[in-house]
Write an enzyme that holds these catalytic residues in place. Structure first.
Site, PDB file in Angstrom:
ATOM      1  N   ALA A  21     -21.421   2.398  -6.011  1.00  0.00           N
ATOM      2  CA  ALA A  21     -22.839   2.219  -5.663  1.00  0.00           C
ATOM      3  C   ALA A  21     -23.761   2.528  -6.835  1.00  0.00           C
ATOM      4  O   ALA A  21     -24.769   1.847  -7.033  1.00  0.00           O
ATOM      5  CB  ALA A  21     -23.184   3.112  -4.472  1.00  0.00           C
ATOM      6  N   LYS A  63       0.846  -1.194   0.000  1.00  0.00           N
ATOM      7  CA  LYS A  63       0.000   0.000   0.000  1.00  0.00           C
ATOM      8  C   LYS A  63       0.877   1.237   0.000  1.00  0.00           C
ATOM      9  O   LYS A  63       1.938   1.250   0.640  1.00  0.00           O
ATOM     10  CB  LYS A  63      -0.864   0.008   1.270  1.00  0.00           C
ATOM     11  CG  LYS A  63      -2.094   0.852   1.147  1.00  0.00           C
ATOM     12  CD  LYS A  63      -3.188   0.127   0.392  1.00  0.00           C
ATOM     13  CE  LYS A  63      -4.399   0.992   0.154  1.00  0.00           C
ATOM     14  NZ  LYS A  63      -5.430   0.277  -0.606  1.00  0.00           N
ATOM     15  N   GLY A  78     -23.880   5.299   0.452  1.00  0.00           N
ATOM     16  CA  GLY A  78     -23.044   5.866  -0.600  1.00  0.00           C
ATOM     17  C   GLY A  78     -23.725   5.737  -1.953  1.00  0.00           C
ATOM     18  O   GLY A  78     -24.495   4.800  -2.180  1.00  0.00           O
TER      19      GLY A  78
HETATM   20  P1  NAD Z   1     -16.697   7.152  -4.068  1.00  0.00           P
HETATM   21  O1  NAD Z   1     -15.896   8.177  -3.364  1.00  0.00           O
HETATM   22  O2  NAD Z   1     -16.986   7.358  -5.521  1.00  0.00           O
HETATM   23  O3  NAD Z   1     -18.126   6.961  -3.338  1.00  0.00           O
HETATM   24  C1  NAD Z   1     -18.283   6.970  -1.962  1.00  0.00           C
HETATM   25  C2  NAD Z   1     -19.523   7.762  -1.690  1.00  0.00           C
HETATM   26  O4  NAD Z   1     -19.837   7.683  -0.316  1.00  0.00           O
HETATM   27  C3  NAD Z   1     -19.380   9.247  -2.027  1.00  0.00           C
HETATM   28  O5  NAD Z   1     -20.403   9.630  -2.914  1.00  0.00           O
HETATM   29  C4  NAD Z   1     -19.511   9.932  -0.675  1.00  0.00           C
HETATM   30  O6  NAD Z   1     -20.176  11.191  -0.764  1.00  0.00           O
HETATM   31  C5  NAD Z   1     -20.339   8.924   0.092  1.00  0.00           C
HETATM   32  N1  NAD Z   1     -20.211   9.020   1.544  1.00  0.00           N
HETATM   33  C6  NAD Z   1     -19.121   9.261   2.290  1.00  0.00           C
HETATM   34  N2  NAD Z   1     -19.433   9.225   3.598  1.00  0.00           N
HETATM   35  C7  NAD Z   1     -20.741   8.931   3.671  1.00  0.00           C
HETATM   36  C8  NAD Z   1     -21.655   8.738   4.736  1.00  0.00           C
HETATM   37  N3  NAD Z   1     -21.256   8.848   6.001  1.00  0.00           N
HETATM   38  N4  NAD Z   1     -22.936   8.430   4.445  1.00  0.00           N
HETATM   39  C9  NAD Z   1     -23.341   8.325   3.169  1.00  0.00           C
HETATM   40  N5  NAD Z   1     -22.522   8.483   2.113  1.00  0.00           N
HETATM   41  C10 NAD Z   1     -21.250   8.788   2.369  1.00  0.00           C
HETATM   42  O7  NAD Z   1     -15.984   5.767  -3.802  1.00  0.00           O
HETATM   43  P2  NAD Z   1     -16.214   4.416  -4.589  1.00  0.00           P
HETATM   44  O8  NAD Z   1     -15.153   4.290  -5.638  1.00  0.00           O
HETATM   45  O9  NAD Z   1     -17.632   4.294  -4.969  1.00  0.00           O
HETATM   46  O10 NAD Z   1     -15.845   3.366  -3.468  1.00  0.00           O
HETATM   47  C11 NAD Z   1     -16.750   3.111  -2.399  1.00  0.00           C
HETATM   48  C12 NAD Z   1     -16.028   2.281  -1.366  1.00  0.00           C
HETATM   49  O11 NAD Z   1     -15.589   1.050  -1.950  1.00  0.00           O
HETATM   50  C13 NAD Z   1     -14.769   2.929  -0.798  1.00  0.00           C
HETATM   51  O12 NAD Z   1     -14.628   2.534   0.549  1.00  0.00           O
HETATM   52  C14 NAD Z   1     -13.647   2.309  -1.621  1.00  0.00           C
HETATM   53  O13 NAD Z   1     -12.433   2.289  -0.909  1.00  0.00           O
HETATM   54  C15 NAD Z   1     -14.181   0.907  -1.818  1.00  0.00           C
HETATM   55  N6  NAD Z   1     -13.651   0.250  -3.014  1.00  0.00           N
HETATM   56  C16 NAD Z   1     -13.839   0.809  -4.234  1.00  0.00           C
HETATM   57  C17 NAD Z   1     -13.331   0.167  -5.356  1.00  0.00           C
HETATM   58  C18 NAD Z   1     -13.541   0.755  -6.728  1.00  0.00           C
HETATM   59  O14 NAD Z   1     -13.320   0.026  -7.719  1.00  0.00           O
HETATM   60  N7  NAD Z   1     -13.958   1.999  -6.850  1.00  0.00           N
HETATM   61  C19 NAD Z   1     -12.639  -1.054  -5.239  1.00  0.00           C
HETATM   62  C20 NAD Z   1     -12.476  -1.594  -3.972  1.00  0.00           C
HETATM   63  C21 NAD Z   1     -12.993  -0.937  -2.859  1.00  0.00           C
END
Ligand code: NAD
Length: 441
Positions: free
Chosen positions: A239, A130, A234
């Site tokens: 999502a 990481k 989210g």
């Molecule tokens: P993102 O930043 O696009 O979406 C996260 C969303 O959560 C944002 O819209 C944010 O406004 C919202 N949010 C934050 N705090 C919140 C709360 N307390 N209540 C409600 N909504 C809240 O991130 P993403 O790429 O969609 O990833 C989502 C999660 O999945 C993250 O934890 C990320 O580390 C994990 N993840 C993502 C991927 C990927 O391919 N994008 C892969 C593995 C893990």
């Protein structure tokens, strides 16, 4: 337990001042197998290495940890290499803030080990690592000049590590940042598609999570996703496409919450003819977790499943993309089991981001079988099969799915890459022998 190093209680900005006062531009902690301890590049930092070796629950013989100050803007750059048996340590780069140095080192080690597990469980020939850059609070992190400078600098830092760590996109890092990294190093994945990379993996991550939901439903004999209610925390990159996959599979209703008004509006417009209840919430409003639903999908932040929230959760299944959903892997997974909630470990189902990056160097074909198999039902290491295997073994052994998933991944992580086994350790050794820490960047 020995007395923790005072350096660990320092705020990152103070620690950076300390490094500068001691003329330290680069430093490392490398695991010394013979003496079973971490060795620091500089004597003045050995107390940190000793505290980590003796006191840190997150230290699991990480092979090496490397640090460098940025050329400008006082950013501390890092690469945590956990285990490289299966190949180069791979995992994303986080751009984040920390209260103190203890939190920073703990997070880096925990996340690197998490990547070892995620990569091994996905049967990728990669180890776990990481990257973290500690954001300088005095500067506007959205300033493009600042970002360009530090991400290019990070690329050069990664090049200097000779390939023991391969970086990727993670929280706080975006596609433009990856392009800046790629301009300085070949040891990166998640390269923008305009440079021949695999691009944004979020839709694939969403589909992987849906595969995990399907496996949990199958295991619990609950039919299919048809007519189920899903609550999603989210509405971001993962999502939002997940909602399409769920509606395609005939879910009855989706309830979702986000703190970003623009995203809520976007999602409401996109799914206006579907049974979606999307609401705007304040930070700290976790009411979405307690909805009356079949499946809860945390897709925002981590640590939201804990001793306070678990008693109020009504879902039978928790399966989402967010990393590190459980505040405490051990006690929270036990409490979930006691409450009769089936928790699908996040690192098992959110792998598609890293899978998307894994074969970047091998070129692309339509409907790539190396990629698609993770989303299919018949591949031994697919998300669906692995999830089912984890549940069956957890029932058989009266253990939590999280414990079984960890056990399975730790076994797989011991396997050695058929071509490049232990090369990571060799690279680290050669960095030490060539006095990497004294080279001027
Ligand atoms: P993102 O930043 O696009 O979406 C996260 C969303 O959560 C944002 O819209 C944010 O406004 C919202 N949010 C934050 N705090 C919140 C709360 N307390 N209540 C409600 N909504 C809240 O991130 P993403 O790429 O969609 O990833 C989502 C999660 O999945 C993250 O934890 C990320 O580390 C994990 N993840 C993502 C991927 C990927 O391919 N994008 C892969 C593995 C893990």
């Amino acid at each position: 337990m020995s007395k923790p190093s005072d350096l660990l209680t320092m705020k990152p900005s103070r620690f950076i001042d300390f490094l500068k006062a001691n003329s330290i531009n680069r430093f490392y902690f490398i695991y010394d197998e013979e003496n079973s301890k971490l060795v620091a590049s500089h004597q003045v930092l050995q107390s940190i290495a000793d505290t980590i070796t003796n006191n840190s629950p997150d230290f699991t013989k990480h092979e090496g940890m490397f640090f460098q100050l940025s050329d400008e803007y006082d950013v501390l750059m890092s690469a945590f290499v956990h285990k490289t048996n299966r190949g180069q340590a791979a995992g994303g780069l986080r751009f984040w803030q920390y209260q103190n140095m203890d939190d920073f080192f703990a997070d880096g080690m925990r996340l690197a080990q998490g990547m070892t597990r995620k990569n091994a469980l996905a049967n990728l020939w990669w180890g776990g690592g990481k990257g973290i850059m500690i954001h300088n609070q005095d500067l506007d992190k959205n300033n493009p000049e600042y970002r360009k400078s530090i991400y290019r600098n990070y690329g050069r830092f990664i090049s200097s590590l000779n390939g023991c760590y391969v970086t990727a996109e993670d929280v706080g890092t975006c596609e433009a940042d990856m392009a800046n990294i790629f301009s300085q190093t070949r040891f990166t994945t998640c390269i923008p598609s305009s440079f021949g990379g695999s691009g944004n993996p979020s839709a694939a991550t969403a589909l992987g999570v849906v595969c995990g939901m399907e496996a949990a439903i199958e295991f619990l004999n609950l039919g299919t996703l048809k007519n189920k209610t899903v609550a999603i925390q989210g509405m971001g990159n993962v999502a939002e496409p997940m909602m399409s996959y769920l509606f395609e599979r005939g879910v009855k209703q989706i309830i979702a919450a986000d703190i970003n008004p623009e995203l809520v509006k976007k999602v409401q417009n996109k799914y206006s003819n579907q049974n979606l209840h999307a609401r705007l919430v304040d930070i700290g409003d976790n009411s979405i977790l307690f909805e009356d639903c079949d499946i809860l999908a945390p897709c925002a932040t981590g640590a939201i499943i804990n001793q306070q929230t678990i008693p109020k959760i009504q879902a039978k299944i928790i399966c989402g993309a967010a990393n590190n959903q459980l505040l405490s892997s051990e006690s929270d997974s036990l409490l979930l089991k006691e409450q009769g909630i089936t928790y699908v470990p996040d690192f098992l189902v959110n792998r598609m981001g890293i899978v998307n990056c894994a074969d970047e160097q091998a070129g692309y074909v339509q409907n790539d079988s190396f990629f698609e198999r993770h989303l299919q039902k018949d591949y031994e290491f697919s998300i669906y099969q692995t999830t089912l295997r984890v549940f069956k073994q957890s029932a058989l052994n009266n253990a939590t799915p999280a414990a079984i998933a960890i056990q399975l991944s730790d076994e797989l992580a011991e396997q050695t890459n058929p071509i490049y086994g232990y090369r990571g350790i060799e690279i680290i050794r050669s960095l030490k022998e060539s006095h990497w820490h004294n080279e001027s960047p």
